[in-house]
Design a protein around this motif. Structure first.
Motif, PDB file in Angstrom:
ATOM      1  N   ILE A 164       6.111   6.676   9.084  1.00  0.00           N
ATOM      2  CA  ILE A 164       5.175   5.550   8.953  1.00  0.00           C
ATOM      3  C   ILE A 164       3.868   5.903   9.649  1.00  0.00           C
ATOM      4  O   ILE A 164       3.868   6.608  10.676  1.00  0.00           O
ATOM      5  CB  ILE A 164       5.767   4.231   9.514  1.00  0.00           C
ATOM      6  N   GLY A 165       2.765   5.437   9.092  1.00  0.00           N
ATOM      7  CA  GLY A 165       1.474   5.655   9.729  1.00  0.00           C
ATOM      8  C   GLY A 165       0.409   4.819   9.039  1.00  0.00           C
ATOM      9  O   GLY A 165       0.664   4.205   7.993  1.00  0.00           O
ATOM     10  N   ILE A 166      -0.759   4.801   9.667  1.00  0.00           N
ATOM     11  CA  ILE A 166      -1.862   3.999   9.155  1.00  0.00           C
ATOM     12  C   ILE A 166      -2.878   4.931   8.497  1.00  0.00           C
ATOM     13  O   ILE A 166      -3.285   5.927   9.095  1.00  0.00           O
ATOM     14  CB  ILE A 166      -2.532   3.205  10.301  1.00  0.00           C
ATOM     15  N   ARG A 167      -3.205   4.602   7.287  1.00  0.00           N
ATOM     16  CA  ARG A 167      -4.145   5.404   6.509  1.00  0.00           C
ATOM     17  C   ARG A 167      -5.532   5.399   7.171  1.00  0.00           C
ATOM     18  O   ARG A 167      -5.962   4.377   7.714  1.00  0.00           O
ATOM     19  CB  ARG A 167      -4.257   4.723   5.137  1.00  0.00           C
ATOM     20  N   GLN A 168      -6.180   6.525   7.128  1.00  0.00           N
ATOM     21  CA  GLN A 168      -7.542   6.603   7.655  1.00  0.00           C
ATOM     22  C   GLN A 168      -8.480   5.789   6.768  1.00  0.00           C
ATOM     23  O   GLN A 168      -8.340   5.804   5.553  1.00  0.00           O
ATOM     24  CB  GLN A 168      -7.997   8.054   7.645  1.00  0.00           C
ATOM     25  N   LYS A 169      -9.409   5.074   7.387  1.00  0.00           N
ATOM     26  CA  LYS A 169     -10.433   4.344   6.598  1.00  0.00           C
ATOM     27  C   LYS A 169     -11.307   5.352   5.875  1.00  0.00           C
ATOM     28  O   LYS A 169     -11.695   6.362   6.460  1.00  0.00           O
ATOM     29  CB  LYS A 169     -11.269   3.464   7.516  1.00  0.00           C
ATOM     30  N   THR A 170     -11.613   5.066   4.613  1.00  0.00           N
ATOM     31  CA  THR A 170     -12.433   6.036   3.879  1.00  0.00           C
ATOM     32  C   THR A 170     -13.877   5.545   3.789  1.00  0.00           C
ATOM     33  O   THR A 170     -14.146   4.367   3.915  1.00  0.00           O
ATOM     34  CB  THR A 170     -11.881   6.278   2.459  1.00  0.00           C
TER      35      THR A 170
END
Ligand SMILES: [Zn+2]
Length: 252
Positions: free
Chosen positions: A246-252
């Motif tokens: 699980i992880g949080i996607r980087q803001k693009t």
């Protein structure tokens, strides 16, 4: 033979596009029997080259870069580490991060993987909860640390408890039974019990105030479903490992 890994995902995280998560199965991958097919555990008797190939396939399918994964050493403890860098983390069984682009992992074969996301504070956690960790309430302690260090409110926490060994297959001895409330034990013959470990974990989440509606659990039993899952109790040293991420996607 399909080599693309079959990955399970949980509906509870569907409303959150910034979360990337998944739990591997045996399906897909390149390992030969008895580790067939998608063994992701390097500390098994499987060929390291096969495991490395499986990991590449799994992380690619998941859409996460392998160099951004955090691997806890997993020692059946109640130790939790807050992390902001990838790599192997010694002597712990739970990880928390608030860093986007970093992905937390656990490996299991009967123990329960627990995935946690704080939607308000954008923190993610993952827990390896076998009987030893569960007896020490590692899941409750992880939630508690999210509250104190990340200001998480229970109603903003969303949780998935993955598949593991279920109560019909989980025989334990009286020594082990001492660690658990009677309501999660059923007698099994003259001097054994069956343990509802997933029930214990769900109770620990409830005790931390997480609403039932925020929790999803997978009722599959790793021990009976040999086609989809590895099981250490079933296969011993010939068992591979599944992996949860699980992880949080980087803001693009
Ligand atoms: Zn079973």
């Amino acid at each position: 033979m399909e080599i693309k890994p079959l990955i399970k995902r949980f509906d509870i995280f569907k409303p959150f596009p910034r979360i990337i998560h998944g739990f591997s199965t045996r399906k897909g991958g390149v390992s030969n029997p008895p580790f067939d097919q998608c063994n992701l555990g390097l500390r098994t008797g499987d060929l390291p080259s096969a495991v490395e190939q499986n990991r590449r396939l799994f992380f690619t399918e998941l859409g996460v870069p392998q160099q951004q994964i955090v691997f806890p050493e997993q020692v059946h403890s109640d130790r939790i580490k807050i992390v902001d860098a990838p790599g192997i983390v010694p002597q712990c069984d739970a990880l928390i991060t608030a860093r986007p682009g970093l992905f937390l992992s656990v490996q299991t074969a009967d123990c329960f993987p627990v995935f946690i996301y704080d939607d308000q504070n954008e923190a993610a956690a993952i827990v390896h909860s076998g009987w030893r960790g569960s007896a020490k309430n590692i899941v409750g302690k992880t939630v508690s640390l999210l509250k104190t260090r990340f200001h998480s409110s229970p109603e903003n926490l969303f949780v998935a408890v993955g598949p593991g060994v279920q109560k019909q297959c989980y025989q334990i001895d009286p020594e082990t039974a001492r660690y658990f409330p009677e309501s999660f034990l059923s007698p099994d013959g003259a001097d054994h019990f069956k343990l509802n470990l997933q029930g214990v974990i769900l109770r620990q989440l409830a005790d931390e105030g997480i609403p039932e509606a925020n929790i999803e659990y997978d009722s599959d039993c790793t021990h009976c479903n040999a086609e989809l899952y590895y099981s250490y109790r079933r296969d011993g040293n010939k068992s591979g490992r599944m992996m949860g991420v699980i992880g949080i996607r980087q803001k693009t």
